[in-house]
Scaffold this motif. Sequence first.
Motif, PDB file in Angstrom:
ATOM      1  N   LEU A 219      21.138 -10.977  -3.274  1.00 42.14           N
ATOM      2  CA  LEU A 219      20.016 -10.057  -3.320  1.00 42.14           C
ATOM      3  C   LEU A 219      19.078 -10.477  -2.199  1.00 42.14           C
ATOM      4  O   LEU A 219      18.511 -11.572  -2.229  1.00 42.14           O
ATOM      5  CB  LEU A 219      19.329 -10.116  -4.688  1.00 42.14           C
ATOM      6  N   CYS A 220      18.951  -9.633  -1.198  1.00 39.89           N
ATOM      7  CA  CYS A 220      18.207  -9.964   0.028  1.00 39.89           C
ATOM      8  C   CYS A 220      16.695  -9.828  -0.142  1.00 39.89           C
ATOM      9  O   CYS A 220      16.229  -9.096  -1.003  1.00 39.89           O
ATOM     10  CB  CYS A 220      18.637  -9.039   1.160  1.00 39.89           C
ATOM     11  N   GLY A 221      15.971 -10.496   0.730  1.00 43.92           N
ATOM     12  CA  GLY A 221      14.524 -10.359   0.818  1.00 43.92           C
ATOM     13  C   GLY A 221      13.742 -11.384   0.026  1.00 43.92           C
ATOM     14  O   GLY A 221      12.526 -11.472   0.156  1.00 43.92           O
ATOM     15  N   ILE A 222      14.422 -12.163  -0.817  1.00 48.55           N
ATOM     16  CA  ILE A 222      13.711 -13.127  -1.657  1.00 48.55           C
ATOM     17  C   ILE A 222      13.233 -14.293  -0.795  1.00 48.55           C
ATOM     18  O   ILE A 222      14.017 -14.923  -0.099  1.00 48.55           O
ATOM     19  CB  ILE A 222      14.612 -13.631  -2.793  1.00 48.55           C
ATOM     20  N   THR A 223      11.928 -14.551  -0.835  1.00 50.52           N
ATOM     21  CA  THR A 223      11.356 -15.652  -0.063  1.00 50.52           C
ATOM     22  C   THR A 223      10.880 -16.798  -0.959  1.00 50.52           C
ATOM     23  O   THR A 223      10.797 -17.926  -0.518  1.00 50.52           O
ATOM     24  CB  THR A 223      10.185 -15.164   0.810  1.00 50.52           C
ATOM     25  N   THR A 224      10.544 -16.487  -2.203  1.00 48.87           N
ATOM     26  CA  THR A 224      10.142 -17.503  -3.175  1.00 48.87           C
ATOM     27  C   THR A 224      10.980 -17.293  -4.415  1.00 48.87           C
ATOM     28  O   THR A 224      11.128 -16.170  -4.880  1.00 48.87           O
ATOM     29  CB  THR A 224       8.646 -17.364  -3.528  1.00 48.87           C
ATOM     30  N   ARG A 225      11.551 -18.375  -4.932  1.00 49.79           N
ATOM     31  CA  ARG A 225      12.463 -18.245  -6.068  1.00 49.79           C
ATOM     32  C   ARG A 225      12.369 -19.464  -6.964  1.00 49.79           C
ATOM     33  O   ARG A 225      11.997 -20.540  -6.516  1.00 49.79           O
ATOM     34  CB  ARG A 225      13.882 -18.055  -5.566  1.00 49.79           C
ATOM     35  N   SER A 226      12.741 -19.264  -8.231  1.00 47.53           N
ATOM     36  CA  SER A 226      12.826 -20.388  -9.155  1.00 47.53           C
ATOM     37  C   SER A 226      13.882 -20.071 -10.214  1.00 47.53           C
ATOM     38  O   SER A 226      14.194 -18.907 -10.471  1.00 47.53           O
ATOM     39  CB  SER A 226      11.478 -20.685  -9.817  1.00 47.53           C
ATOM     40  N   PHE A 227      14.431 -21.126 -10.797  1.00 47.90           N
ATOM     41  CA  PHE A 227      15.411 -20.985 -11.867  1.00 47.90           C
ATOM     42  C   PHE A 227      14.993 -21.913 -12.987  1.00 47.90           C
ATOM     43  O   PHE A 227      14.787 -23.106 -12.771  1.00 47.90           O
ATOM     44  CB  PHE A 227      16.821 -21.329 -11.369  1.00 47.90           C
ATOM     45  N   ASN A 228      14.841 -21.355 -14.184  1.00 47.63           N
ATOM     46  CA  ASN A 228      14.350 -22.104 -15.328  1.00 47.63           C
ATOM     47  C   ASN A 228      15.461 -22.309 -16.343  1.00 47.63           C
ATOM     48  O   ASN A 228      16.131 -21.352 -16.732  1.00 47.63           O
ATOM     49  CB  ASN A 228      13.182 -21.341 -15.970  1.00 47.63           C
ATOM     50  N   LEU A 229      15.655 -23.555 -16.746  1.00 45.46           N
ATOM     51  CA  LEU A 229      16.569 -23.929 -17.821  1.00 45.46           C
ATOM     52  C   LEU A 229      15.704 -24.464 -18.951  1.00 45.46           C
ATOM     53  O   LEU A 229      15.048 -25.493 -18.788  1.00 45.46           O
ATOM     54  CB  LEU A 229      17.524 -25.034 -17.365  1.00 45.46           C
ATOM     55  N   SER A 230      15.670 -23.764 -20.073  1.00 42.77           N
ATOM     56  CA  SER A 230      14.816 -24.232 -21.153  1.00 42.77           C
ATOM     57  C   SER A 230      15.478 -23.988 -22.503  1.00 42.77           C
ATOM     58  O   SER A 230      16.428 -23.224 -22.618  1.00 42.77           O
ATOM     59  CB  SER A 230      13.443 -23.552 -21.110  1.00 42.77           C
ATOM     60  N   ALA A 231      14.945 -24.657 -23.511  1.00 42.71           N
ATOM     61  CA  ALA A 231      15.379 -24.461 -24.894  1.00 42.71           C
ATOM     62  C   ALA A 231      14.154 -24.596 -25.785  1.00 42.71           C
ATOM     63  O   ALA A 231      13.299 -25.452 -25.548  1.00 42.71           O
ATOM     64  CB  ALA A 231      16.432 -25.498 -25.282  1.00 42.71           C
ATOM     65  N   SER A 232      14.072 -23.751 -26.778  1.00 44.67           N
ATOM     66  CA  SER A 232      12.967 -23.883 -27.719  1.00 44.67           C
ATOM     67  C   SER A 232      13.206 -25.113 -28.595  1.00 44.67           C
ATOM     68  O   SER A 232      14.331 -25.592 -28.717  1.00 44.67           O
ATOM     69  CB  SER A 232      12.838 -22.622 -28.584  1.00 44.67           C
ATOM     70  N   GLU A 233      12.141 -25.610 -29.169  1.00 38.46           N
ATOM     71  CA  GLU A 233      12.245 -26.776 -30.047  1.00 38.46           C
ATOM     72  C   GLU A 233      12.222 -26.320 -31.497  1.00 38.46           C
ATOM     73  O   GLU A 233      11.355 -25.553 -31.897  1.00 38.46           O
ATOM     74  CB  GLU A 233      11.067 -27.720 -29.816  1.00 38.46           C
ATOM     75  N   VAL A 234      13.188 -26.788 -32.265  1.00 40.59           N
ATOM     76  CA  VAL A 234      13.214 -26.539 -33.702  1.00 40.59           C
ATOM     77  C   VAL A 234      12.652 -27.791 -34.370  1.00 40.59           C
ATOM     78  O   VAL A 234      13.192 -28.893 -34.201  1.00 40.59           O
ATOM     79  CB  VAL A 234      14.648 -26.256 -34.195  1.00 40.59           C
ATOM     80  N   ASP A 235      11.559 -27.619 -35.088  1.00 41.87           N
ATOM     81  CA  ASP A 235      10.880 -28.747 -35.730  1.00 41.87           C
ATOM     82  C   ASP A 235      11.738 -29.290 -36.871  1.00 41.87           C
ATOM     83  O   ASP A 235      12.123 -28.568 -37.786  1.00 41.87           O
ATOM     84  CB  ASP A 235       9.522 -28.289 -36.255  1.00 41.87           C
TER      85      ASP A 235
END
Length: 143
Positions: A27-43
Amino acid sequence: MAEGQQIGRTLLIQIGDGQSPEAFTNLCGITTRSFNLSASEVDTTIPDCNNPGGPVQRTAEPGIVQRKFTGSGKFYKGPTSSIFMAHVRNATVFNAKVIVPGDGTYTGPWMASEFEFSGEMEGNMDFNTTISAAGPLTFVAEA
């Protein structure tokens, strides 16, 4: 995996063309990018049964996993952006690959959960997008 720093501009999202076999294109034109890996916390905290008035140690375990790619930049009209924009307009799931240098590739179903155009009177049109996993992803570690 090669040692050393990784170049941010090589954090990419490639959009599938929906054909068989499917081809993926940046996907062209992207100048700023991030990738998030997360998981919610189960108490999983339980007070000490023998000393209920004493200090309580908070404990947790992983819950729902989330994978999210965000990008912004200059909108570039081309074949891949046309395919992507059809998915944005129609709120449909599409196949894509997120390539994370130094980590690996996350492939599978994605959806554009947010998309915004913006622009100044004198200048190119910009965009911001958030693309979230829409199903289980396949991870292939970087060689």
